[in-house]
Structure formats: C-alpha cells, structure tokens
Enzyme design. Structure first.
Site, short mmCIF file in Angstrom:
data_model
loop_
_atom_site.label_atom_id
_atom_site.label_comp_id
_atom_site.label_asym_id
_atom_site.label_seq_id
_atom_site.Cartn_x
_atom_site.Cartn_y
_atom_site.Cartn_z
N LYS A 1 0.86 -1.19 0.00
CA LYS A 1 0.00 0.00 0.00
C LYS A 1 0.89 1.23 0.00
O LYS A 1 2.01 1.19 0.52
CB LYS A 1 -0.88 0.02 1.26
CG LYS A 1 -2.11 0.89 1.12
CD LYS A 1 -3.16 0.16 0.32
CE LYS A 1 -4.53 0.73 0.46
NZ LYS A 1 -5.53 -0.24 0.00
N1 GLU Z 1 -7.16 0.06 -3.39
C1 GLU Z 1 -7.94 -1.12 -3.64
C2 GLU Z 1 -7.99 -2.00 -2.41
O1 GLU Z 1 -7.80 -1.56 -1.30
C3 GLU Z 1 -7.49 -1.84 -4.89
C4 GLU Z 1 -6.09 -2.33 -4.87
C5 GLU Z 1 -5.60 -2.88 -6.20
O2 GLU Z 1 -6.38 -2.93 -7.14
O3 GLU Z 1 -4.44 -3.25 -6.25
O4 GLU Z 1 -8.29 -3.16 -2.47
#
Ligand code: GLU
Length: 429
Positions: free
Chosen positions: A118
């Site tokens: 993240k």
């Molecule tokens: N931000 C989204 C999540 O928390 C998508 C992450 C992604 O597609 O890699 O799942």
C-alpha cells in the site's frame, strides 16, 4: 528557517485507534485459531519493506513544498506486492502499513497470485491543482522507481486517486525504463491497457457479496433497505448496482453530509445531481439532510460503510440497527464494535472479502495486459463474480466448520494460505 523533514517523525494519529495494532490483533487471532507457530507469526506481523521518500513539488505559485510519500510492502510470498496508493490528509505510515497487511490477506483469500502493499501521501487532493497533482504523482513514482515494477510491486487507485493518477504513474515509470510498461499499475485508463469493468469493480464486488449473504437467508436484493456511507468510486458503484437489482437505497452520504429518503433514492438521478453540484448530494430533491453519524444508525437491512476506517466503534455500535454490515471501506468497523455486532447476531461481511472486487479486476487487468488479449466487459464481470462467489463460499464454509465469525474465517483463510506458502518456500538462508 527550513521545516523539519516529515521523514523523521511519524505524525501522531488523529484517531485513538492505531490501525496497525488493530491489523496485528486480527492477524494474531487468526494465528491462534490456526495454531500457527510463533516464528511464522513474527514474520507475518512485520512488513518486508517500508519506504518513505521526500517529494519536493513546485506549487503553481512558485513555492516549493516537500511532502512525505510512503510505500509499504508487506509480503511477496505469493507474488508481486499489490495495493493502492491513497492521497488523503490523514495518511500515516502506520495506517499504510496496516492497509498493506490487509492487502496480503485479501489477495490470498481471493486466490490471486499477489502479495500485499500500500502507498500513500498525506495530502488533500482537493487543495492542489491538476498540474500540482501530476507533479506529485510523477515525483512519487520516480522516487520509488527501483521498488516497483510489473513483477515487483503494482500500485492501483485508492482513496483520492483514480485512473488519471495511474496514467501519470505508468508514464513516469515507462519513460524512466525506456519503453511502455502498462503492467506496472492497474486501474489505468482504457486507452493504455486498463480493463473494462475496473471502475465499478469494488462496488460490484460488494453488491455480489451482499447478494450472496441475503440469498443464504432466503432473501433477494429486491426491496432490501440499504444505507451507504460514502458516494465516491466504491459507494456510488455499489449504490447504482444495488439499485438496479431492486434494492431500496434509503440513504447515502459524502464527507459533507448525507441524505435520506424513506421511499428510496433515485440513484441514477442522484449521480447526475452529484456531477452537476461538484459531488455534493445534500439538497437532492425529495430527500432530507442527515449527518454521517445518523446514517450509520438508521433502521435498515444492510449498512455499507464505503468511506473511512473506524466508523463503527464502541461509541455507536449499540445504535447500529442493520442486520448485515458490508465493509466496502477498509477497516470501517473496529475490533470491539465487531465483537459487539457479532454478539447481537449481526452479519459483518469483512473488508478483505466485501471490497475485494477492485483488486480482483486489477488482477484481471494485469493478466489481460501480460497476455495482450483484452476481454469484453461481460467476461471481466463474469470472471470476477466467479472469484468473489468462490471466496464467499469458502469463508462461509470455514466459519461453519470452525464455528467462528466471518471475519476470523476470512482471515484464517488468507493468513493460512500465506503461512503455508512461507512454510513450503522455507526461510532464506
Ligand atoms: N485500493 C484497492 C484495495 O484496497 C485496490 C487495490 C488494487 O487494485 O491493487 O483493495
């Protein structure tokens, strides 16, 4: 006088609940249920890599501001790190670390070959011009150039970012590498290898999980009363799809406040209204204004927190009246509130399942890009639905066999899969 580098100190968390401690508590509970040995738990509770970079950015007025940008890579045991990048004022390293860990379990639970990561920058994107946001996005990615890549770490949109930022990031990475690398990010615009269905994917996934949970109780979506906190990418898509399926969306909200209608809101008309009123929904005809706090405690069948973490806490949990809470946001229900809801028999559909539609279609986008074959939307939705329903069934099965909550069931499946892979791979050296 120069300002102190924000790399040196983690700003104090505005909430009293530390998101990383909370994520570790869930991990510990899963490890206990699985009888995981202490060494494995130690490994899994530490992110593999934590990167914080300075992002100097020239603002439109000529001033230079230096921002801190984080990327936390929790685990790559099952594949490249995967997870979004958020632009949000309350971003902290601890929060990003917690969310990176959540991504590891989410990908493992869904059976997609990724680890968890993240990223985030503590800014309010509304306070920056488009040009400034582009410079911030590009400099952030260029600082991380050695840490990301289509088989290393693949960012995606999250709160405050969208396909637009992904395009800038893909371009910056590609220019630096010397050729186009679409697979370095997902959630891209269609013109550069994005996938049909990605935009609505998280909301669609939530709709699917709610639909399955109702079906297990002999109900359909038709006429079900739903309250949704958040009308951004996720909340809006969930509202639209649930409305199409016949549910009655009685309330939605944004950060600026919410609206309520006993007979149900006309969601297509609300979308148009929000677009015309710069995303504001308050004042929508035939609705009354309510606060975000009121929305959470409305009498309804399904409550979907699709905005921020820590929304249902010890303070308001006893007023929550919904029978099903579907976590479209990451971590909207605190640990204590979750226990209280479970004790009352409320079904909590956990985030790593209920909001996994986004990363599932990210995976499908990546697969299409790597194979140079692009699918129609119907196929994308079908493949995503298959993975979501399969994961839902596994969670239900696990919860029945072990007599545990859906959250613990989801965590034991995610954590268990990573622990197994870690055991099979062994520890180097
Ligand atoms: N931000 C989204 C999540 O928390 C998508 C992450 C992604 O597609 O890699 O799942």
């Amino acid at each position: 006088m120069i300002s102190k580098s924000s790399l040196l100190a983690e700003p104090a968390s505005p909430a009293h609940i530390c998101p990383f401690d909370q994520a570790c508590s869930y991990l510990e509970a899963a490890a206990k249920e699985l009888n995981l040995n202490q060494g494995l738990l130690e490994i899994l509770s530490h992110p593999r890599k934590v990167v914080t970079v300075s992002i100097p950015v020239k603002l439109d007025d000529g001033e230079i501001q230096v921002l801190a940008g984080h990327r936390v890579q929790h685990s790559d045991v099952l594949g490249p790190y995967k997870g979004g990048i958020r632009f949000y004022p309350a971003v902290t390293l601890r929060e990003v670390s917690a969310l990176a860990m959540l991504m590891t379990w989410k990908c493992a639970l869904l059976g997609i070959p990724y680890g968890g990561g993240k990223g985030g920058i503590a800014i309010d994107p509304k306070r920056y011009s488009v040009g400034e946001l582009e410079r911030i996005s590009r400099r952030y990615i260029s600082e991380l150039i050695k840490d990301i890549g289509p088989s290393v770490d693949i960012p995606a949109p999250d709160m405050g970012t969208s396909a637009r930022e992904m395009a800038w990031m893909m371009d910056t990475y590609s220019v630096n590498i010397g050729h186009a690398v679409p697979g370095v990010v997902t959630g891209k615009p269609l013109s550069i290898g994005g996938s049909l269905g990605r935009e609505m994917a998280t909301g669609r996934g939530t709709m699917i999980i709610v639909r399955e949970a109702l079906a297990d109780r002999g109900k359909s979506l038709v006429g079900v009363r739903v309250a949704i906190q958040g009308f951004g990418n996720v909340g809006c898509a969930a509202a639209e799809l649930l409305y199409e399926a016949g549910a009655k969306i009685i309330a939605v909200s944004t950060g600026a406040g919410g609206i309520f209608s006993e007979v149900g809101l006309d969601i297509p008309a609300l979308k148009v209204y929000a677009a015309e009123n710069r995303k504001s929904i308050v004042g929508f005809p035939q609705s009354v204004a309510i606060s975000n706090a009121d929305l959470l405690t409305l009498p309804c069948d399904v409550l979907i927190p699709a905005a921020l973490e820590n929304q249902i806490t010890e303070e308001n949990v006893n007023q929550v009246q919904a029978q099903i809470v579907a976590e479209a946001a990451n971590g909207p229900v605190t640990l204590e509130a979750n226990l209280a809801l479970e004790a009352r028999g409320v079904i909590v559909l956990p985030d790593i399942l209920a909001n996994a539609g986004g990363v599932v279609v990210s995976y499908l986008e990546w697969v299409q890009g790597l194979s140079y074959v692009f699918w129609d939307e119907e196929r994308v939705n079908r493949e995503m639905e298959h993975l979501m329903v399969q994961a839902y069934r596994k969670v239900i099965h696990q919860s029945e066999v072990r007599q545990i909550s859906l959250r613990l069931a989801a965590y034991t499946l995610g954590v268990g899969r990573v622990a197994q892979a870690l055991t099979d791979r062994g520890l180097y050296p």
